[in-house]
Write an enzyme that holds these catalytic residues in place. Sequence first.
Site, short mmCIF file in Angstrom:
data_model
loop_
_atom_site.label_atom_id
_atom_site.label_comp_id
_atom_site.label_asym_id
_atom_site.label_seq_id
_atom_site.Cartn_x
_atom_site.Cartn_y
_atom_site.Cartn_z
N ARG A 134 3.84 -10.14 -0.94
CA ARG A 134 4.72 -10.78 0.04
C ARG A 134 4.52 -12.29 0.04
O ARG A 134 3.49 -12.80 -0.39
CB ARG A 134 4.44 -10.22 1.44
CG ARG A 134 4.88 -8.79 1.64
CD ARG A 134 4.65 -8.32 3.07
NE ARG A 134 3.23 -8.37 3.44
CZ ARG A 134 2.69 -9.32 4.19
NH1 ARG A 134 3.44 -10.30 4.67
NH2 ARG A 134 1.41 -9.29 4.48
N LYS A 278 8.58 -4.42 4.86
CA LYS A 278 7.92 -5.15 5.94
C LYS A 278 8.91 -5.97 6.76
O LYS A 278 8.69 -6.21 7.95
CB LYS A 278 6.82 -6.05 5.38
CG LYS A 278 5.63 -5.28 4.81
CD LYS A 278 5.01 -4.33 5.84
CE LYS A 278 3.74 -3.69 5.33
NZ LYS A 278 3.17 -2.71 6.29
N HIS A 297 1.33 -0.85 13.77
CA HIS A 297 0.94 -0.86 12.36
C HIS A 297 -0.31 0.01 12.23
O HIS A 297 -1.43 -0.46 12.32
CB HIS A 297 0.65 -2.29 11.91
CG HIS A 297 0.45 -2.42 10.44
ND1 HIS A 297 -0.30 -3.42 9.87
CD2 HIS A 297 0.91 -1.67 9.40
CE1 HIS A 297 -0.31 -3.28 8.56
NE2 HIS A 297 0.43 -2.23 8.25
N SER A 315 -7.10 -4.22 5.40
CA SER A 315 -7.44 -3.79 4.05
C SER A 315 -8.95 -3.65 3.87
O SER A 315 -9.72 -4.52 4.28
CB SER A 315 -6.90 -4.81 3.04
OG SER A 315 -7.23 -4.44 1.73
N LYS A 319 -8.78 2.82 6.35
CA LYS A 319 -7.72 3.43 7.15
C LYS A 319 -7.02 4.56 6.40
O LYS A 319 -6.83 5.65 6.94
CB LYS A 319 -6.69 2.37 7.56
CG LYS A 319 -5.57 2.91 8.44
CD LYS A 319 -4.55 1.85 8.80
CE LYS A 319 -3.70 1.48 7.61
NZ LYS A 319 -2.55 0.63 7.98
N THR A 320 -6.67 4.30 5.14
CA THR A 320 -5.98 5.33 4.35
C THR A 320 -6.88 6.52 4.10
O THR A 320 -6.49 7.68 4.25
CB THR A 320 -5.50 4.75 3.01
OG1 THR A 320 -4.62 3.66 3.27
CG2 THR A 320 -4.78 5.80 2.19
N ASP A 334 1.45 4.31 7.89
CA ASP A 334 1.50 2.86 8.04
C ASP A 334 2.25 2.35 9.27
O ASP A 334 1.81 1.38 9.89
CB ASP A 334 2.14 2.25 6.79
CG ASP A 334 1.89 0.76 6.67
OD1 ASP A 334 0.75 0.32 6.86
OD2 ASP A 334 2.85 0.03 6.37
N ARG A 399 1.06 -0.77 -6.61
CA ARG A 399 1.52 0.09 -5.52
C ARG A 399 2.28 1.31 -6.04
O ARG A 399 2.86 1.29 -7.12
CB ARG A 399 2.45 -0.69 -4.58
CG ARG A 399 1.79 -1.85 -3.86
CD ARG A 399 1.13 -1.41 -2.59
NE ARG A 399 0.57 -2.52 -1.84
CZ ARG A 399 0.22 -2.45 -0.56
NH1 ARG A 399 0.38 -1.31 0.10
NH2 ARG A 399 -0.28 -3.49 0.07
#
Length: 617
Positions: A134, A278, A297, A315, A319-320, A334, A399
Amino acid sequence: MEAKDGQASWLGTNGYGSRREEDGVCHDDSATPVRANTVDELHSLQRKPQVVEDRHRLQLQSISASLASMTCGIGPKLIKGDPARKKEMVGKAVTHHQHHITVPTITHAIKYEKGSFITSSGALATLSGAKTGRSPRDKRVVKDETTDDLWWGKGSPNIEMDEHTFLINRERAVDYLNSLDKVFVNDQFLNWDPNNRIKVRIISARAYHSLFMHNMCIRPTYEELENFGEPDFTIYNAGQFPCNRYTHYMTSSTSIDINLKRREMVILGTQYAGEMKKGLFSVMHYLMPKKQILSLHSGCNMGRGGDVALFFGLSGTGKTTLSTDRNRILIGDDEHCWSDNGISNIEGGCYAKCIDLSQEKEPDIWDAIKFGTVLENVVFDEHSREVDYTEKSVTENTRAAYPIEYIANAKIPCVGPHPKNVILLACDAFGVLPPVSKLSHAQTMYHFISGYTALVAGTEDGIKEPQATFSACFGAAFIMLHPTRYAAMLADKMKKHGATGWLVNTGWIGGSYGVGERISLAYTRKIIDAIHSGELLDTSYKKTDVFGLDIPRKVEGVPSELLDPINTWEDKDSYKLTLLKLADLFKRNFKVFADYKNGGVSDLADEIAAAGPNFLF
């Protein structure tokens, strides 16, 4: 019966078939013969029509209006089907180019995307161009009479522009799209809650962008697409074409512009697909709170008994890994909304990081990378088409975008009851936060606004030390209102529905990075399991110094001495100095929010700040 001219003959059975002979050929009269001159015509008969002609005509008129030039006042003619239908237009008056609206399939992506390939797993590998992430400094929001309640100024991700400049960029994007032979249009939904969903239209120049958004947004049924009507929000993705760098407010050839009054977004100068995902999330952060719906989020999963947990984390916090649990059902990874109806996923897919991906560590993500998945900026073997997920030659931000139903234990529809646990994850490389703490509502707001984790950065002489990172609401780049607005809504919903806040440190114990060691993932999983089961609601607690956190005296399967970080440090004085250093970083970060004066939120900020660290031992 005897065969004639070498033709086999047969009779219908059980009286359901009949036979006649004509020109020496036996025919089955139970159905009208198919009339098709070519294989393509036969295949067209095989495909089920998705919409009736009248509705299709209205849809094309709507898309044409979206693509209408602001100055010319007319858009291109739009026809359905493949380029072979051009012959039908011979002799007819045509304005501009013929645009073929195609479904977002891998077939189109391979056909129209130079440099895209099918990998050994069946996924589509493609490149996003020069931009592989981004561009937050190039994101702009139109400031007008409708955006007075937005968060502007120091600390805010919202950089202003005026509507005139937006229209210049919009005109540039639309003119570029109108110059192409083909554009790709997605009509889809955001938010699995049918009472609060948003209709979005994405018009893009690249087939891979269309496939990406097909995966990431909620896919309408044929019936829903028939009655789609006009969208609530439209994206014009002309990312292959740059903005004019000399236009007011522009700082580079990249510009991502949002106009909330017009409900439009324009993308120029970047082909990174994540800008669309996003950008829409930012829009939801504006639209949903106006309906008293909290946009978050976060990851979200649900136990077999219906207990829902939210996971927040930047990051590297896990979390994942922690929200993807084979023993629990995945609602989303997400983006979510928390309304009076419960929790709902905003998206219809997942956008997972691929760097160092392995089947052993992330089996669910690994299995989801198959036909239909978009692999962005990965490197693969030219002959075997096997992807090397450790390779970073294009970018570390590799990704995979896939529909959420590619996850075996995903809950469809992606909705659930009100959450019972709100888990804030921090990878504390300073090594002073406890492995788990139970938070009051005020503390939950404080740590939610802080959005803390710590990264490890190298120095020239090889010495490495932690660097604190703060991201408001664990997603500062996407929020539109002041963080205290979201924090207050979170606390209100937690109080109303009996949810408990937790701070879980997945980072270091026994010392800072370089001295201590990272807490075992097995212990962290035991802690998360104890939160899910309710075990930690029934144990006793003690309060820490400085941060004033309540830490449990016992967690099943975790050594008790690890629960209080001071016990794991040999140098107690060093622990206290490091603890004070981190507390000071928290206070410095929060000062930006406490000093904000708009809409009466400053008093609330003072109340939340009181739940932060103090310097008394």
